[in-house]
Design a protein around this motif. Sequence first.
Motif, short mmCIF file in Angstrom:
data_model
loop_
_atom_site.label_atom_id
_atom_site.label_comp_id
_atom_site.label_asym_id
_atom_site.label_seq_id
_atom_site.Cartn_x
_atom_site.Cartn_y
_atom_site.Cartn_z
N ASN A 263 0.82 -1.20 0.00
CA ASN A 263 0.00 0.00 0.00
C ASN A 263 0.86 1.26 0.00
N ALA A 264 0.30 2.33 -0.55
CA ALA A 264 1.00 3.61 -0.62
C ALA A 264 0.66 4.49 0.57
N VAL A 265 1.55 5.42 0.87
CA VAL A 265 1.28 6.40 1.92
C VAL A 265 0.11 7.29 1.51
N ILE A 266 0.08 7.69 0.23
CA ILE A 266 -1.06 8.45 -0.29
C ILE A 266 -2.08 7.45 -0.82
N ASN A 267 -3.25 7.42 -0.21
CA ASN A 267 -4.24 6.43 -0.62
C ASN A 267 -5.65 6.87 -0.25
N ASP A 268 -6.61 6.27 -0.90
CA ASP A 268 -8.02 6.40 -0.54
C ASP A 268 -8.62 5.00 -0.57
N PRO A 269 -8.84 4.40 0.60
CA PRO A 269 -9.42 3.06 0.64
C PRO A 269 -10.92 3.05 0.40
N ASN A 270 -11.51 4.23 0.26
CA ASN A 270 -12.97 4.34 0.10
C ASN A 270 -13.35 5.04 -1.19
N ALA A 271 -12.57 4.83 -2.25
CA ALA A 271 -12.94 5.36 -3.55
C ALA A 271 -14.09 4.56 -4.13
N TYR A 272 -14.63 5.01 -5.25
CA TYR A 272 -15.73 4.29 -5.89
C TYR A 272 -15.74 4.57 -7.38
N VAL A 273 -16.51 3.78 -8.11
CA VAL A 273 -16.71 3.99 -9.54
C VAL A 273 -18.21 4.14 -9.78
N ARG A 274 -18.56 5.20 -10.49
CA ARG A 274 -19.96 5.43 -10.83
C ARG A 274 -20.04 5.85 -12.29
N ALA A 275 -20.91 5.19 -13.03
CA ALA A 275 -21.10 5.49 -14.46
C ALA A 275 -19.76 5.53 -15.20
N GLY A 276 -18.86 4.63 -14.83
CA GLY A 276 -17.58 4.53 -15.51
C GLY A 276 -16.51 5.48 -15.04
N TYR A 277 -16.81 6.38 -14.09
CA TYR A 277 -15.83 7.33 -13.56
C TYR A 277 -15.39 6.90 -12.16
N VAL A 279 -13.73 7.84 -8.62
CA VAL A 279 -13.68 9.05 -7.80
C VAL A 279 -12.93 8.73 -6.52
N ALA A 280 -11.91 9.54 -6.21
CA ALA A 280 -11.12 9.35 -5.00
C ALA A 280 -10.85 10.70 -4.36
N GLN A 281 -10.64 10.68 -3.06
CA GLN A 281 -10.28 11.88 -2.31
C GLN A 281 -8.82 11.76 -1.88
N LEU A 282 -8.02 12.83 -2.08
CA LEU A 282 -6.67 12.83 -1.56
C LEU A 282 -6.69 13.12 -0.06
N PRO A 283 -5.84 12.46 0.72
CA PRO A 283 -5.78 12.77 2.15
C PRO A 283 -5.44 14.24 2.37
N PRO A 284 -5.92 14.84 3.45
CA PRO A 284 -5.61 16.25 3.72
C PRO A 284 -4.11 16.50 3.78
N ASN A 285 -3.70 17.65 3.23
CA ASN A 285 -2.32 18.09 3.24
C ASN A 285 -1.37 17.14 2.51
N THR A 286 -1.87 16.55 1.43
CA THR A 286 -1.04 15.68 0.60
C THR A 286 -0.07 16.50 -0.24
N LEU A 287 1.21 16.16 -0.17
CA LEU A 287 2.21 16.80 -1.00
C LEU A 287 2.32 16.02 -2.30
N PHE A 288 1.88 16.65 -3.38
CA PHE A 288 1.85 16.03 -4.71
C PHE A 288 2.97 16.64 -5.52
N ARG A 306 -7.14 19.91 0.48
CA ARG A 306 -8.22 18.99 0.12
C ARG A 306 -8.26 18.91 -1.40
N ALA A 307 -8.61 17.73 -1.90
CA ALA A 307 -8.66 17.55 -3.35
C ALA A 307 -9.47 16.31 -3.69
N VAL A 308 -10.14 16.36 -4.82
CA VAL A 308 -10.89 15.23 -5.34
C VAL A 308 -10.35 14.90 -6.72
N VAL A 309 -10.27 13.59 -7.02
CA VAL A 309 -9.75 13.11 -8.30
C VAL A 309 -10.82 12.27 -8.98
N SER A 310 -11.03 12.51 -10.26
CA SER A 310 -11.97 11.69 -11.02
C SER A 310 -11.38 11.37 -12.38
#
Length: 436
Positions: A263-277, A279-288, A306-310
């Motif tokens: 597993n990675a330090v940056i992760n979202d264990p509660n992502a999902y897929v809806r209508a083929g997309y 969607v994940a949330q980056l952990p707070p204060n993630t250095l990208f 805070r950030a959302v990825v789709s």
Amino acid sequence: MHPGGRLAALGGGVVALVALAYCNVYDPSLLAGGSADGGADGPDASSGIGWWSGPGGTDDCFSAGAPSAADRPDAGAGTGADAAASVPPIYLALTAMRLGSLDLNYQPSTSAWQDIGFDLDGVCTQSPTCPTTRPVESCKPTGLAIPVDGNYCRDNTFGKLEVEAAGIPQIGGKYGLNDDAFDCALCVGAYNFLVRISDYDGQPDDDQVRVDMYASPGLETPLPSSCGSSNWRNNQVCFTPDTPFTIRDTAVTQPQGGPMLPNAVINDPNAYVRAGYIVAQLPPNTLFWFPGYNAPATAFPLSFVRAVVSGRITKAQDGTWTILDGIIGGVVTEQAILQGFQLIGFCQSTEPMNYPIMTSYLHAGLDILASGKVDPTTTCDSVSVGIGFTAGQATAGKLVHVPDPIPCTPKGQGGDGGVDGGSEGGSEGGSDARTD
């Protein structure tokens, strides 16, 4: 060319505020093709517009919106005989990134940023597609002019700032904040971020998916580069799914390299897929942050509060997976932007004349609150960010050690932003995959 070769830099932002944009009436009849919600009353789904978009809170203007955890499909929403089974973990590397200074034909553009990102604050601040009879702001401006939204109320002030920074020789040129050079750096494998998708059933709807992100200092064997050529896109050979990427040792939770990563330090264990997309949330204060010490272009480090990825996840006929129409939409505080400049060596000590100008422009461009609240009486403290991306299947390789950057070290004296030595056991450079 590598598939999806539309790339753009995670560049820096130094810009004088532009004049207030005039508001144009939104006319659905001007839009061709299907709308985001399948009807005829909205723009085509792309670049931050999708099933999460629709009428917003400002004069019923169409809003790009943003997907959230509340949009998760119902449990067991998958269809087909294999809906309950998981596909093997999918590893992808970024093949394209787009922030806003180049158009779709790779030509300089001052308006491309307007069509990338999400409506993060839920209000339309003088968006070109949202006519209003009164100023609508999510927070109190820090400058004389109000930072404006992009089309369909997208929040991407960072993209607007990047357009100007890329054109300033003292910034974009000297510090390598150049979209086209960043394109080529990803292509030849100078740096990247690998994404692992696991616990996925392979269906258009899956209510529980895991996403892990690993900073990579680049391919184990970087490709020969023609990045100095103006027509590199026509001649450059890019990485393929079977060429292994190194993984920074601080990006993983256990000291184990590929091809199957822990597993990675940056992760979202509660992502999902809806209508083929997906969607994940980056952990707070993630250095990208991509490494940039020996690459053709510097990658500006962004620490998202805070950030959302789709992105639309697709399996090709040859069995490989891709993510198309990806978007990272998030918020970075003023202080984090300043720290990012310091990490690439742009400081008061190294740029005594330009640094005060940069800080002044940045402060005047703040457009959103880190807290997520909408309060026109509270002074803005952050910058909105919208980044487009695509990703293709990739292979994870060995772990390498990369030292942390030393702030305010001039470019060329230990790397971009400065490092105490080089990497061990792999390509030189630096990246960070941690939450601070």
